[in-house]
Design a protein around this motif. Structure first.
Motif, mmCIF file in Angstrom:
data_model
loop_
_atom_site.group_PDB
_atom_site.id
_atom_site.type_symbol
_atom_site.label_atom_id
_atom_site.label_comp_id
_atom_site.label_asym_id
_atom_site.label_seq_id
_atom_site.Cartn_x
_atom_site.Cartn_y
_atom_site.Cartn_z
ATOM 1 N N HIS A 221 0.825 -1.208 0.000
ATOM 2 C CA HIS A 221 0.000 0.000 0.000
ATOM 3 C C HIS A 221 0.863 1.264 0.000
ATOM 4 N N GLU A 222 0.538 2.182 -0.899
ATOM 5 C CA GLU A 222 1.290 3.429 -0.956
ATOM 6 C C GLU A 222 0.790 4.406 0.099
ATOM 7 N N LEU A 223 1.734 4.983 0.824
ATOM 8 C CA LEU A 223 1.424 5.958 1.863
ATOM 9 C C LEU A 223 1.607 7.385 1.351
ATOM 10 N N ALA A 224 2.778 7.683 0.823
ATOM 11 C CA ALA A 224 3.089 9.040 0.382
ATOM 12 C C ALA A 224 4.395 9.021 -0.404
ATOM 13 N N ARG A 225 4.724 10.152 -1.012
ATOM 14 C CA ARG A 225 6.025 10.317 -1.652
ATOM 15 C C ARG A 225 7.011 10.861 -0.618
ATOM 16 N N LEU A 226 8.268 10.555 -0.799
ATOM 17 C CA LEU A 226 9.276 11.089 0.120
ATOM 18 C C LEU A 226 9.273 12.611 0.102
ATOM 19 N N THR A 227 8.980 13.191 -1.043
ATOM 20 C CA THR A 227 8.962 14.655 -1.145
ATOM 21 C C THR A 227 7.771 15.281 -0.436
ATOM 22 N N ASP A 228 6.844 14.451 0.064
ATOM 23 C CA ASP A 228 5.729 14.975 0.854
ATOM 24 C C ASP A 228 6.155 15.321 2.279
ATOM 25 N N PHE A 229 7.376 14.934 2.641
ATOM 26 C CA PHE A 229 7.875 15.180 3.990
ATOM 27 C C PHE A 229 8.806 16.383 3.998
ATOM 28 N N ASP A 230 8.750 17.138 5.079
ATOM 29 C CA ASP A 230 9.634 18.295 5.222
ATOM 30 C C ASP A 230 11.068 17.859 5.480
ATOM 31 N N LEU A 231 11.203 16.676 6.076
ATOM 32 C CA LEU A 231 12.539 16.193 6.422
ATOM 33 C C LEU A 231 12.519 14.672 6.513
ATOM 34 N N VAL A 232 13.588 14.046 6.033
ATOM 35 C CA VAL A 232 13.793 12.610 6.186
ATOM 36 C C VAL A 232 15.090 12.416 6.950
#
Length: 258
Positions: A221-232
């Motif tokens: 299941h897809e949750l989100a794109r990494l670019t949807d986060f302000d920080l990884v």
């Protein structure tokens, strides 16, 4: 006289077998371990007193509590050093007085273990392990997101928990995911994703915690794109080419030092 070392080893093997299969027969265990049925009865009595199983006629079954403890313990022990490294780094993104949201990941639990000295804080979470850990800590106000309780995750998941999360606002969210593939966060559980997305939609800052094993896994299941986060935030064992790919894709990355 029985050898205590052999006895302890046998009981551990029995414990693992009943957790793996859900049911064991006394006769079969006696044959496998080369001991009498009475010896197996005594082993099961001890394991039952410890809460690992329940004796039934002719054998024993695992208990829900034992399965839960094993599940959560396995998640906590997986990449534990890397999660601790990431959590320690993540603390710099928390300020006293903030509302901190934590999802049901053990990466977020590692952050929770370090929050008490940083109060006053309000902590919002659907993870019962975090609620039990932080409830009653001076300077911490804990808000639990209710809903359908899923013992496999020790968390409240599904629509009700997501709706409650939607009514909250946090300053920073710390969360994780099962796997990262081609710049996308994937998870095993759709019910979990509902709550994670609700928490993402109601926070001022999204922080994703990723030990490097996440880049080697797969999920449905897809949750989100990494670019949807302000920080990884990743651990120091993350390969250099992985870091380069992330930064080239526009992902904001910080590496937690050992």
């Amino acid at each position: 006289m029985a050898d205590p070392a052999n006895q302890s080893q046998r009981r551990e093997q029995i414990r693992r077998e009943v957790l793996a299969s859900g049911y064991v027969r006394i006769e079969q265990l006696a044959t496998e371990h080369g001991v009498s049925g009475m010896t197996i009865h005594r082993d099961l009595d001890v394991l039952e007193q410890q809460g690992w199983l329940r004796k039934v006629r002719g054998g024993a079954t695992s208990t829900p509590a034992a399965l839960l403890e094993t599940s959560v313990r396995a998640r906590i022990s997986d990449a534990a050093q890397q999660k601790a490294q990431i959590a320690a780094h993540a603390l710099q993104h928390i300020s006293p007085g903030q509302v901190v949201a934590l999802d049901d990941s053990t990466s977020a639990l590692a952050v929770a273990e370090r929050l008490a000295p940083l109060g006053p804080l309000t902590v919002v979470t659907n993870f019962l392990s975090v609620i039990n850990l932080l409830g009653g800590e001076p300077g911490l106000h804990v808000i639990g997101l209710g809903g359908d309780y899923h013992s496999a995750y020790d968390a409240f998941l599904g629509l009700h928990a997501a709706d409650m999360a939607t009514s909250m606002r946090s300053d920073v969210l710390f969360m994780s995911t099962t796997a990262v593939v081609d710049g996308h966060c994937l998870h095993r559980s759709q019910e979990t994703i509902q709550v994670k997305r609700a928490l993402m939609n109601t926070t001022a800052k999204r922080v994703l915690l990723l030990d490097h094993s996440k880049f080697e896994r797969r999920a449905v299941h897809e949750l989100a794109r990494l670019t949807d986060f302000d920080l990884v935030v990743v651990d120091s064992g993350t390969p250099a080419d992985t870091l380069a790919d992330l930064r080239a894709a526009g992902v904001a990355v910080e590496v937690a030092e050992a």
